[in-house]
Design an enzyme around this catalytic site. Structure first.
Site, PDB file in Angstrom:
ATOM      1  N   ASP A   7       0.812  -0.967  -0.040  1.00  0.00           N
ATOM      2  CA  ASP A   7       0.064   0.057  -0.104  1.00  0.00           C
ATOM      3  C   ASP A   7       0.930   1.328   0.033  1.00  0.00           C
ATOM      4  O   ASP A   7       1.530   1.575   0.976  1.00  0.00           O
ATOM      5  CB  ASP A   7      -0.929   0.100   1.352  1.00  0.00           C
ATOM      6  N   VAL A   8       0.902   1.989  -1.039  1.00  0.00           N
ATOM      7  CA  VAL A   8       2.031   2.865  -1.206  1.00  0.00           C
ATOM      8  C   VAL A   8       1.691   4.235  -0.584  1.00  0.00           C
ATOM      9  O   VAL A   8       2.414   5.106  -0.370  1.00  0.00           O
ATOM     10  CB  VAL A   8       2.105   3.199  -2.661  1.00  0.00           C
ATOM     11  N   ASN A  34       5.034   5.082  -9.995  1.00  0.00           N
ATOM     12  CA  ASN A  34       3.825   5.593 -10.681  1.00  0.00           C
ATOM     13  C   ASN A  34       2.502   5.375  -9.865  1.00  0.00           C
ATOM     14  O   ASN A  34       1.655   5.316 -10.808  1.00  0.00           O
ATOM     15  CB  ASN A  34       3.979   4.747 -12.048  1.00  0.00           C
ATOM     16  N   SER A  85       1.172  13.022 -14.937  1.00  0.00           N
ATOM     17  CA  SER A  85       0.091  13.236 -15.691  1.00  0.00           C
ATOM     18  C   SER A  85       0.234  14.509 -16.243  1.00  0.00           C
ATOM     19  O   SER A  85       0.765  15.404 -15.813  1.00  0.00           O
ATOM     20  CB  SER A  85      -1.413  13.030 -14.877  1.00  0.00           C
ATOM     21  N   TYR A  98      -7.510  15.650  -8.385  1.00  0.00           N
ATOM     22  CA  TYR A  98      -6.715  14.942  -9.285  1.00  0.00           C
ATOM     23  C   TYR A  98      -5.344  15.944  -9.737  1.00  0.00           C
ATOM     24  O   TYR A  98      -4.350  15.858  -9.819  1.00  0.00           O
ATOM     25  CB  TYR A  98      -7.246  14.514 -10.434  1.00  0.00           C
ATOM     26  N   LYS A 102      -1.332  16.143  -8.795  1.00  0.00           N
ATOM     27  CA  LYS A 102      -0.651  15.794  -9.948  1.00  0.00           C
ATOM     28  C   LYS A 102       0.462  17.075  -9.761  1.00  0.00           C
ATOM     29  O   LYS A 102       1.852  16.660 -10.344  1.00  0.00           O
ATOM     30  CB  LYS A 102      -1.350  15.554 -11.317  1.00  0.00           C
ATOM     31  N   VAL A 131      -3.463   7.876 -21.559  1.00  0.00           N
ATOM     32  CA  VAL A 131      -2.963   6.322 -21.686  1.00  0.00           C
ATOM     33  C   VAL A 131      -4.301   5.342 -21.466  1.00  0.00           C
ATOM     34  O   VAL A 131      -4.860   5.728 -20.570  1.00  0.00           O
ATOM     35  CB  VAL A 131      -1.746   6.121 -20.702  1.00  0.00           C
ATOM     36  N   THR A 133      -5.622   3.084 -19.965  1.00  0.00           N
ATOM     37  CA  THR A 133      -5.648   2.345 -18.598  1.00  0.00           C
ATOM     38  C   THR A 133      -7.034   2.023 -18.063  1.00  0.00           C
ATOM     39  O   THR A 133      -8.285   2.717 -18.585  1.00  0.00           O
ATOM     40  CB  THR A 133      -4.629   3.252 -17.582  1.00  0.00           C
TER      41      THR A 133
END
Length: 168
Positions: A7-8, A34, A85, A98, A102, A131, A133
């Site tokens: 868990d980062v 990332n 991003s 977000y 970022k 991207v 994803t």
């Protein structure tokens, strides 16, 4: 290869991850930091959501650098690749949490380059516009389809990153 659950957003998990890799592999030459999540909205977004995205999109990078940098600095070499991003450069009109996180992540990687570039630490930031994803697919399902037509395949992005590392 090896896989380690982490868990980062939890510094103890990150410290354990770095230690396990050091024990198993001897050292970390290239760190690809990332992890990222998306949270929509603006100031009305719940504090818990602002904190959750801050912990993943910013603090995870801080924790990884905190635990990887000492060994890299001792060797006077290391490469840190941060996935941010284009939102870190351009913002995101539907998602203040977000865009804000970022931008903060980008600023942190810039700081790493400034503070440690003369000590053998190379830093690159990846700021793609879109991207293909799961995160982008989720936006498309919600009707936010403005990036899909120009989005890159993950393999294209990986190749570009590797080429950038080799060209340094």
């Amino acid at each position: 290869g090896m896989a380690i659950r982490c868990d980062v957003s939890n510094e103890a998990d990150v410290a354990q991850l770095v230690e396990k890799v050091h024990v198993a592999k001897g050292r970390i030459d290239i760190l690809c930091s990332n992890a990222g999540i998306a949270v929509d909205g603006g100031p009305e977004t719940a504090n818990s959501e602002w904190q959750r995205i801050w912990d993943v999109n910013v603090m995870a990078h801080v924790y990884l650098a905190r635990h990887v940098l000492p060994a890299m600095l001792d060797r006077k070499e290391g490469y840190i690749v941060g996935t941010v991003s284009a939102a870190g450069l351009l913002n995101h009109m539907f998602a203040a949490p977000y865009g804000v996180t970022k931008a903060a992540a980008l600023s942190f990687f810039e700081w790493l380059a400034i503070a440690h570039g003369d000590e053998g630490i190379r830093v690159s930031c990846l700021c793609p516009l879109g991207v293909k994803t799961d995160m982008l697919a989720m936006e498309r399902r919600r009707g936010l389809d403005f990036l899909t037509s120009t989005a890159l395949e993950p393999d294209q992005v990986a190749e570009t990153v590797l080429q950038g590392i080799y060209d340094e």
